[in-house]
Design an enzyme around this catalytic site. Structure first.
Site, PDB file in Angstrom:
ATOM      1  N   HIS A  44       0.813  -1.212   0.000  1.00  0.00           N
ATOM      2  CA  HIS A  44       0.000   0.000   0.000  1.00  0.00           C
ATOM      3  C   HIS A  44       0.852   1.270   0.000  1.00  0.00           C
ATOM      4  O   HIS A  44       0.523   2.253  -0.674  1.00  0.00           O
ATOM      5  CB  HIS A  44      -0.947  -0.019   1.207  1.00  0.00           C
ATOM      6  CG  HIS A  44      -1.953   1.069   1.200  1.00  0.00           C
ATOM      7  ND1 HIS A  44      -1.902   2.137   2.062  1.00  0.00           N
ATOM      8  CD2 HIS A  44      -3.047   1.259   0.419  1.00  0.00           C
ATOM      9  CE1 HIS A  44      -2.922   2.942   1.815  1.00  0.00           C
ATOM     10  NE2 HIS A  44      -3.630   2.436   0.827  1.00  0.00           N
ATOM     11  N   LYS A  86       9.168  20.591   5.765  1.00  0.00           N
ATOM     12  CA  LYS A  86       8.654  20.279   4.436  1.00  0.00           C
ATOM     13  C   LYS A  86       7.322  20.960   4.140  1.00  0.00           C
ATOM     14  O   LYS A  86       7.002  21.201   2.978  1.00  0.00           O
ATOM     15  CB  LYS A  86       8.538  18.769   4.243  1.00  0.00           C
ATOM     16  CG  LYS A  86       9.885  18.065   4.195  1.00  0.00           C
ATOM     17  CD  LYS A  86      10.787  18.621   3.114  1.00  0.00           C
ATOM     18  CE  LYS A  86      10.711  17.798   1.872  1.00  0.00           C
ATOM     19  NZ  LYS A  86      11.679  18.175   0.851  1.00  0.00           N
TER      20      LYS A  86
END
Length: 157
Positions: A90, A137
């Site tokens: 996933h 970020k």
């Protein structure tokens, strides 16, 4: 990294921050960084929350369609979220497909997107990338979106 946008080139841009809140505390840190960067640049923004990283590109697409139908027009978008590797495939699907879809949207629709979706091995790495005092970020993604807004204007796109 130096960003190629002056205050003049992107006079009061309005952005949409799309945040995936799968990990609430990490989402808060990313959002804090993005908001701080946009505030510092004098930009305005709206924030919308989605369940996970795969829903971010679709939400940006919805916003673009909405603008075409008289809704809010955004100068750019900031994508925020965290994908941590688990025991299944996933992680690879979510990481690759969310990035691919954001890139496709950016290129095909000629829109400014700052990609702040973290793809990390563990929570410790996520925190290093999310915290403003570390890699920030969220702030980086917001500044990247502002840079792309400036470049789009510079080239008349």
């Amino acid at each position: 990294m130096e960003f190629l946008m002056s205050k003049h080139e992107a006079d009061a841009p309005h952005l949409l921050i799309v945040e995936a809140r799968f990990y609430d505390d990490l989402a808060d840190a990313l959002l804090d960084g993005a908001k701080a960067a946009l505030d510092e640049a004098g930009a305005t923004y709206d924030v919308v929350t989605v369940p996970g990283a795969l829903e971010i590109p679709a939400t940006i697409s919805f916003a673009l369609d909405g603008a075409d139908n008289g809704g809010t027009e955004y100068d750019g978008f900031v994508a925020l979220g965290t994908v941590i590797r688990g025991e299944t495939y996933h992680f690879d699907i979510v990481s690759n497909e969310s990035c691919r879809a954001l890139t496709d949207l950016s290129v095909e629709e000629s829109i400014a997107i700052g990609n702040g979706i973290l793809t990390v091995e563990n929570e410790e790495q996520a925190w290093v990338h999310a915290r403003r005092e570390d890699k920030d970020k969220g702030g980086f993604a917001a500044r990247a979106a502002l840079t792309m807004i400036g470049l789009r204007k510079k080239f008349g796109a």
